[in-house]
Design a protein around this motif. Structure first.
Motif, PDB file in Angstrom:
ATOM      1  N   PHE A 543     -10.063  -6.345   0.519  1.00  0.00           N
ATOM      2  CA  PHE A 543      -9.921  -5.614   1.777  1.00  0.00           C
ATOM      3  C   PHE A 543      -9.799  -4.109   1.522  1.00  0.00           C
ATOM      4  O   PHE A 543     -10.441  -3.300   2.204  1.00  0.00           O
ATOM      5  N   LEU A 544      -9.001  -3.725   0.533  1.00  0.00           N
ATOM      6  CA  LEU A 544      -8.833  -2.306   0.221  1.00  0.00           C
ATOM      7  C   LEU A 544     -10.136  -1.701  -0.291  1.00  0.00           C
ATOM      8  O   LEU A 544     -10.459  -0.537   0.023  1.00  0.00           O
ATOM      9  N   LEU A 549     -10.481   2.096  -0.640  1.00  0.00           N
ATOM     10  CA  LEU A 549      -9.174   2.380  -1.225  1.00  0.00           C
ATOM     11  C   LEU A 549      -8.902   1.510  -2.443  1.00  0.00           C
ATOM     12  O   LEU A 549      -7.759   1.308  -2.831  1.00  0.00           O
ATOM     13  N   GLY A 550      -9.957   0.988  -3.048  1.00  0.00           N
ATOM     14  CA  GLY A 550      -9.773   0.103  -4.185  1.00  0.00           C
ATOM     15  C   GLY A 550      -9.197   0.783  -5.400  1.00  0.00           C
ATOM     16  O   GLY A 550      -8.700   0.114  -6.311  1.00  0.00           O
ATOM     17  N   HIS A 551      -9.245   2.128  -5.444  1.00  0.00           N
ATOM     18  CA  HIS A 551      -8.717   2.854  -6.597  1.00  0.00           C
ATOM     19  C   HIS A 551      -7.197   2.963  -6.586  1.00  0.00           C
ATOM     20  O   HIS A 551      -6.596   3.371  -7.582  1.00  0.00           O
ATOM     21  N   LEU A 552      -6.551   2.609  -5.459  1.00  0.00           N
ATOM     22  CA  LEU A 552      -5.103   2.760  -5.362  1.00  0.00           C
ATOM     23  C   LEU A 552      -4.383   1.694  -6.185  1.00  0.00           C
ATOM     24  O   LEU A 552      -4.760   0.515  -6.156  1.00  0.00           O
ATOM     25  N   ARG A 555       1.646   1.571  -6.281  1.00  0.00           N
ATOM     26  CA  ARG A 555       2.428   2.683  -5.733  1.00  0.00           C
ATOM     27  C   ARG A 555       1.668   3.367  -4.601  1.00  0.00           C
ATOM     28  O   ARG A 555       2.252   3.740  -3.578  1.00  0.00           O
ATOM     29  N   GLY A 556       0.362   3.549  -4.804  1.00  0.00           N
ATOM     30  CA  GLY A 556      -0.435   4.154  -3.746  1.00  0.00           C
ATOM     31  C   GLY A 556      -0.491   3.296  -2.501  1.00  0.00           C
ATOM     32  O   GLY A 556      -0.448   3.808  -1.371  1.00  0.00           O
ATOM     33  N   VAL A 557      -0.581   1.956  -2.685  1.00  0.00           N
ATOM     34  CA  VAL A 557      -0.617   1.056  -1.527  1.00  0.00           C
ATOM     35  C   VAL A 557       0.709   1.110  -0.773  1.00  0.00           C
ATOM     36  O   VAL A 557       0.736   1.152   0.462  1.00  0.00           O
TER      37      VAL A 557
END
Length: 662
Positions: A543-544, A549-552, A555-557
Motif C-alpha cells: 500500500f505504501l 512512500l515505499g522508501h519510508l 520511523r518514517g511511517v
C-alpha cells in the motif's frame, strides 16, 4: 396489603436504564453461539433484573449477594474452561461481570462504567468472527451503545429518537478518519488482526493429516472456500490445477499417513522449466501446518519450509488467513535421485494385506519389467473394468484394497489413489499418495481462482528412473471430466451430490440466483479478507509503495501517522470552534448603536425605553439643525428593520445618512 421495597439509592433514571438494557441485550445475545449457555443466561438475567427492578420499584440485591454471585460465577468459569486465562475463559468472565455490574448500578457513574464494559464486549465478538455481516451488526450495536451513553449524559428535556441516533452516528463518523489512519499506518506485526492463542483444538476444516476410504468425499459436503489465488498472467489450464497438500507414504492396511520427518532436505528451488507459474495465494484457516501450492513449488514463502515430500509447512498451525507469493514449476523434476532409505519407505506394504491386488501387480510385472508399462497397465485396468466414480460408495469392511478393486469397484478419488499406490508398490515401484485440491472456479469479477473444499482430491506419484517423482491421477482413467471440467461434471449423475454442485441445465431461477449470490458474495469476501483481515506487513508495504512512500522505514511511517492524526485533530478542533463561535452581531443593530453614540456626543443619548421614531422626534425638538438628517436615517432604518422585503441599496443609503451625521 404489602408493598414492594424501595430500590436502594437508585439515581439512574428509567429511560437511561431502558436504553442501556437494550444495548447490552443486543451485545450479549450473539455470544450464545460461542459461549456456555449459563454464562450468557446469567448476564442477560442480571441486565433484565436491573431494568425490572427500576420499573417495578423492586429492591436490588445487596453487596454480599452480588459478591457471592461473582465468586460462584468465577468458579463456574474455571470449571467450564479449566482456566481463567485465554480467549474463551476471558470472554466468559467479562460477560458475567458486565451483567453483574449492571445489576449493582445505582448511580450514573455505575451506569457509565457499564457502558464502557459494553464497548469491550463489542470487541470480543471479533475474536470469534470477522465476517462482513458480523461487522455490520456490531456497527449497529455500537450506535445503540453510544445512544445509551448520550441518554445517560443528557441534561434538560430528553432528546428525541432522531436526535439520539443522529448524534451517536456523528460521533462514530468522526472516529472513522482516526480509525483508517491507524489501520493503514500503524506498524503491522505478523499475526492475525483479531485473535488469541487457541485454548483448545479448533474445529478442523479441510484436508486431514491422514487418508482412509471416505475421508476425502466428506469434504464434498462443504461449499466453503479453501483458497483463492491470483495469477498475473492468467489462470493455468485445468490439468495443471493440482494444489499440493499432505503426502502420505505410510500404510497400515486401511489408513494412509505421512512419514515422520528425518534429516533430509530436498532442493528448495528446483530448476525452473518452461511454463513456470507465478501467483499469490490467500489460504483460509484450516488449523494444520501445511500450505497449499501448485505442483511443484519452486520457492518457499517467508516463515515456511519445504519438507522431503515437497510439502510447504509452517511452524504453527494456520489459524488465520494466510497470504503468500509462490512460484511453481509443473514440469520440473522432483528428486531425480532416490536414496535407499526413501526407496524402502515408499515400497513398504503391510504383510498379508490385499493378496489379490498383489497377484495382479505381479502378473503385470511378469509381462513387462518396464515400470512405465506397469503404470500404463494399471490405468488401463481402471479404464477397462466397470469402475464407477461416486460420492456414496459401499462400505469396505474387510480388506479395503481387494474389496474395492475386485468387488465394489465404486469409489471416490481416495479409493483410486490408495489402491493404485498399493498396486505400484506390489510391483516394486516406489509410490505415494498426494492429497490436496484439484481444479477451481475462475471468478472474473474478482480476477482470482476460487478453490473450494468440494474440490478436495487425492492422486498418486510414482518414482521412475531418470524422471523422478511423476504424478499419476488414476481418477482421470475412470472420470476424465473430473480433471477437465470439475467435480460437478464427474458427479452429475450421482443422486447424493450436494445441491451447490448441480450446475446443469433445468435448475430453475432459484438455483441460478443462488449461484449468482455465491459468486458476488465470494468477490466481496475476497477483497475483505485480502485488504482488511489479511492486511499484514506485506500488504501495508504494498500500500505504501502504491502511494510512493515505499522508501519510508518504520520511523518514517510512525511520523506520517502522527502527522495525519494531528491534522485530523486540528480539523476537528477548527470545526468545533467554528460551530461554537459567537453569533455574528446584527449589522443593523450595530449601525444604530453607532448612530446613538454620535447623538450622545452632541448631548442627546437615547433612553432604554425609547424607540427609534420617538428618539428621532426628541432629537428634532432639541436640535432642529439635525432634523432632516436624523429623519432620513430613522426612516431608512425602519424600512430595513421592519419592511417586508429589504432592499440592499437601502443599506448603502443608511450608511450615507449616518455619514451625514458625522
Amino acid at each position: 396489603m404489602t408493598t414492594a421495597a424501595p430500590v436502594l439509592s437508585d439515581r439512574v433514571g428509567l429511560a437511561p436504564l431502558g436504553w442501556l438494557t437494550l444495548a447490552l441485550t443486543v451485545l450479549l445475545a450473539p455470544h450464545a453461539l460461542n459461549q456456555p449457555a449459563w454464562v450468557v443466561a446469567l448476564a442477560l438475567l442480571s441486565v433484565g433484573w436491573r431494568y425490572m427492578a427500576a420499573r417495578q420499584g423492586l429492591r436490588l440485591p445487596g453487596r454480599w449477594l452480588l459478591a457471592l454471585t461473582a465468586l460462584a460465577a468465577t468458579v463456574g468459569v474455571v470449571a467450564t474452561h479449566g482456566t481463567l486465562l485465554g480467549r474463551d475463559a476471558g470472554v466468559s468472565l467479562l460477560l458475567v461481570m458486565t451483567g453483574l455490574k449492571m445489576l449493582e448500578s445505582r448511580t450514573p457513574r455505575d451506569a457509565m462504567l457499564t457502558v464502557f464494559l459494553g464497548y469491550f464486549v463489542v470487541v470480543t465478538h471479533f475474536l470469534y468472527s470477522q465476517e462482513i455481516p458480523v461487522v455490520l451488526y456490531l456497527a449497529a450495536a455500537m450506535v445503540l451503545t453510544t445512544m445509551a451513553l448520550i441518554r445517560l449524559n443528557a441534561v434538560g428535556p430528553p432528546p428525541t429518537l432522531r436526535e439520539h441516533a443522529g448524534l451517536a452516528g456523528l460521533m462514530l463518523v468522526q472516529a472513522i478518519p482516526v480509525m483508517v489512519i491507524l489501520f493503514l499506518l500503524f506498524p503491522r506485526l505478523p499475526g492475525p488482526l483479531w485473535g488469541m492463542p487457541q485454548d483448545e483444538p479448533a474445529a478442523r476444516t479441510g484436508l486431514s493429516d491422514s487418508m482412509s476410504p471416505g475421508s476425502i468425499s466428506e469434504l464434498l459436503q462443504s461449499n466453503a472456500p479453501a483458497l483463492r489465488a491470483t495469477f498475473p498472467d492468467g489462470p493455468p489450464p485445468a490439468p495443471l490445477r493440482y494444489w499440493r497438500g499432505p503426502v502420505f507414504s505410510a500404510y497400515d492396511g486401511r489408513t494412509w499417513r505421512p512419514l515422520p520427518d528425518f534429516p533430509y532436505s530436498p532442493d528448495p528451488e528446483p530448476p525452473l522449466a518452461p511454463g513456470t507459474l507465478t501467483y499469490s495465494v490467500m489460504l483460509e484457516p484450516h488449523h494444520n501446518r501445511w500450505l497449499l501450492a501448485l505442483d511443484r513449488p519452486a520457492s518457499v514463502p517467508a516463515g515456511a519450509r519445504l519438507n522431503p515430500d515437497y510439502v510447504l509447512s509452517t511452524r504453527r498451525p494456520v489459524h488465520r488467513l494466510e497470504t503468500y507469493n509462490l512460484t511453481s514449476a509443473p514440469a520440473a523434476p522432483l528428486e531425480s535421485e532416490l536414496n535407499p532409505q526413501r526407496r524402502e519407505q515408499n515400497l513398504q506394504l503391510p504383510g498379508g494385506a490385499a493378496p489379490r491386488a498383489r497377484a495382479l501387480a505381479e502378473a503385470w510385472l511378469a509381462e513387462t519389467d518396464a515400470p512405465s508399462e506397469v503404470v500404463q497397465r494399471a490405468l488401463e485396468f481402471f479404464n477397462r473394468e466397470p469402475f464407477r466414480y461416486t460420492l456414496s460408495p459401499p462400505r469396505l469392511d474387510r480388506d479395503p484394497v481387494d474389496q474395492f478393486l475386485f468387488e465394489s469397484r465404486a469409489g471416490f478419488c481416495e479409493h483410486y489413489a490408495g489402491s493404485f499406490v498399493f498396486l505400484m508398490r506390489a510391483a516394486g515401484i516406489p509410490a505415494r499418495v498426494v492429497t490436496g485440491y484439484q481444479g477451481g472456479e475462475w471468478n472474473r469479477a474478482g480476477g482470482y481462482l476460487l478453490v473450494r473444499q468440494s474440490d478436495a482430491h487425492a492422486w498418486a506419484e510414482v518414482w521412475l528412473e531418470g524422471q523422478g517423482w511423476v504424478r499419476v491421477d488414476p481418477t482421470a482413467a475412470v472420470a476424465p471430466e473430473r480433471i477437465e471440467q470439475g467435480i460437478h461434471a464427474a458427479l452429475s449423475g450421482d443422486a447424493n451430490v450436494p445441491a451447490f454442485l448441480r450446475r446443469g441445465e433445468g435448475l430453475g431461477m432459484i438455483m441460478t440466483l443462488r449461484f449468482q449470490w455465491d459468486y458476488w458474495r465470494d468477490v466481496t469476501a475476497y477483497y475483505w479478507n485480502g485488504w482488511v483481515l489479511g492486511f499484514g506487513p506485506d500488504r501495508q508495504r504494498e500500500f505504501l509503495e502504491r502511494l510512493g512512500l515505499g522508501h519510508l522505514d518504520w520511523r518514517g511511517v510512525v511520523g506520517l501517522m502522527v502527522g495525519l492524526l494531528l491534522a485530523v485533530a486540528m480539523v476537528f478542533g477548527l470545526a468545533f470552534l467554528w460551530r461554537n463561535r459567537r453569533p455574528q452581531r446584527d449589522p443593523l443593530a450595530r449601525m444604530y448603536r453607532r448612530f446613538a453614540r454620535r447623538m450622545a456626543r452632541v448631548g442627546i443619548a437615547p433612553h432604554p425605553h425609547e424607540g427609534p421614531r420617538d428618539f428621532a422626534h426628541r432629537v428634532a425638538r432639541e436640535r432642529p439643525d439635525l432634523r432632516d438628517a436624523v429623519t432620513r436615517f430613522t426612516r431608512t432604518y425602519e424600512a430595513l428593520r421592519y419592511g417586508p422585503d429589504p432592499d440592499p441599496d437601502q443599506f448603502k443609503a443608511l450608511r450615507l445618512h449616518l455619514r451625514e451625521l458625522s
